[in-house]
Design a protein around this motif. Structure first.
Motif, mmCIF file in Angstrom:
data_model
loop_
_atom_site.group_PDB
_atom_site.id
_atom_site.type_symbol
_atom_site.label_atom_id
_atom_site.label_comp_id
_atom_site.label_asym_id
_atom_site.label_seq_id
_atom_site.Cartn_x
_atom_site.Cartn_y
_atom_site.Cartn_z
ATOM 1 N N VAL A 132 0.867 -1.167 0.000
ATOM 2 C CA VAL A 132 0.000 0.000 0.000
ATOM 3 C C VAL A 132 0.906 1.220 0.000
ATOM 4 N N LEU A 133 0.738 2.091 -0.987
ATOM 5 C CA LEU A 133 1.483 3.345 -1.041
ATOM 6 C C LEU A 133 0.587 4.449 -0.493
ATOM 7 N N TYR A 134 1.126 5.271 0.385
ATOM 8 C CA TYR A 134 0.332 6.286 1.075
ATOM 9 C C TYR A 134 0.625 7.685 0.551
ATOM 10 N N ASP A 135 -0.365 8.577 0.724
ATOM 11 C CA ASP A 135 -0.178 9.990 0.420
ATOM 12 C C ASP A 135 0.877 10.571 1.348
ATOM 13 N N GLY B 110 0.865 10.124 5.136
ATOM 14 C CA GLY B 110 1.229 8.839 5.715
ATOM 15 C C GLY B 110 0.052 8.018 6.205
ATOM 16 N N VAL B 111 -1.177 8.507 5.993
ATOM 17 C CA VAL B 111 -2.372 7.820 6.483
ATOM 18 C C VAL B 111 -3.288 7.395 5.330
ATOM 19 N N THR B 112 -3.472 8.278 4.362
ATOM 20 C CA THR B 112 -4.409 8.041 3.282
ATOM 21 C C THR B 112 -3.766 7.191 2.182
ATOM 22 N N PRO B 113 -4.367 6.025 1.869
ATOM 23 C CA PRO B 113 -3.808 5.199 0.789
ATOM 24 C C PRO B 113 -3.901 5.931 -0.546
ATOM 25 N N ASN C 238 -2.291 4.363 -3.451
ATOM 26 C CA ASN C 238 -2.251 3.344 -4.492
ATOM 27 C C ASN C 238 -2.016 1.977 -3.853
ATOM 28 N N TYR C 239 -2.443 0.945 -4.564
ATOM 29 C CA TYR C 239 -2.229 -0.429 -4.121
ATOM 30 C C TYR C 239 -1.428 -1.121 -5.215
ATOM 31 N N VAL C 240 -0.344 -1.778 -4.848
ATOM 32 C CA VAL C 240 0.536 -2.407 -5.824
ATOM 33 C C VAL C 240 0.593 -3.904 -5.527
ATOM 34 N N SER C 241 0.239 -4.701 -6.548
ATOM 35 C CA SER C 241 0.290 -6.158 -6.434
ATOM 36 C C SER C 241 1.276 -6.693 -7.455
ATOM 37 N N TYR C 242 2.114 -7.612 -6.999
ATOM 38 C CA TYR C 242 3.044 -8.293 -7.893
ATOM 39 C C TYR C 242 2.544 -9.733 -8.043
ATOM 40 N N VAL C 243 2.099 -10.082 -9.242
ATOM 41 C CA VAL C 243 1.514 -11.397 -9.483
ATOM 42 C C VAL C 243 2.283 -12.146 -10.566
ATOM 43 N N GLN C 244 2.139 -13.464 -10.532
ATOM 44 C CA GLN C 244 2.681 -14.324 -11.587
ATOM 45 C C GLN C 244 1.534 -15.109 -12.178
#
Length: 149
Positions: free
Chosen positions: A132-135, A138-141, A143-149
């Motif tokens: 989870v990347l925050y603004d 430091g509280v508000t998300p 972006n969400y980053v998923s690494y998938v195969q």
């Protein structure tokens, strides 16, 4: 009128998308998809924009300007790809935790929105990691980053 038709239709699409965004916020993504994005009338509206733009392109002989022609043909290719995707794709949900692998996805049962059916996928999906990347606060998300195969 034929000269303004593509622009009028594009303006109409912008209004429809704005309304769909509000609908999605209040009623959820599935409602916005069912009522707007996945609806036949919305696809026909995009088709009307495409057809009217092509007609205008040839009536005004803009096809002689190769940059204008390539730009419009790029839009046609993008819209054709979107149409093929909407006609051939399947929608569903996959719930994964880090390190898990899935070979099925879930779709709502046509008779009950609360019952989910498992459908097989022609491939495996594995979640390697999730962040989870925050603004700046430091509280508000942000972006969400998923690494998938």
């Amino acid at each position: 009128m034929a000269r303004r038709l593509p622009f009028i239709l594009l303006s109409l699409i912008a209004v429809v998308i704005a309304v769909a965004t509000v609908v999605e916020h209040h009623h959820g993504s599935h409602v916005a998809y069912d009522w707007v994005y996945g609806a036949v009338w919305f696809k026909l509206l995009w088709g009307a924009v495409t057809a009217s733009a092509i007609v205008l392109l040839f009536r005004k002989k803009l096809w002689r300007q190769w940059r204008v022609l390539w730009l419009h043909m790029a839009f046609v290719v993008i819209l054709m790809g979107a149409l093929v995707t909407s006609l051939t794709s399947r929608r569903g949900v996959i719930s994964l935790r880090e390190g898990e692998t899935a070979m099925h996805y879930m779709v709502p049962d046509g008779n009950s929105a609360n019952v989910m059916l498992l459908k097989p996928m022609p491939f495996y999906l594995s979640l390697d990691s999730f962040r989870v990347l925050y603004d700046e606060d430091g509280v508000t998300p942000a972006n969400y980053v998923s690494y998938v195969q």
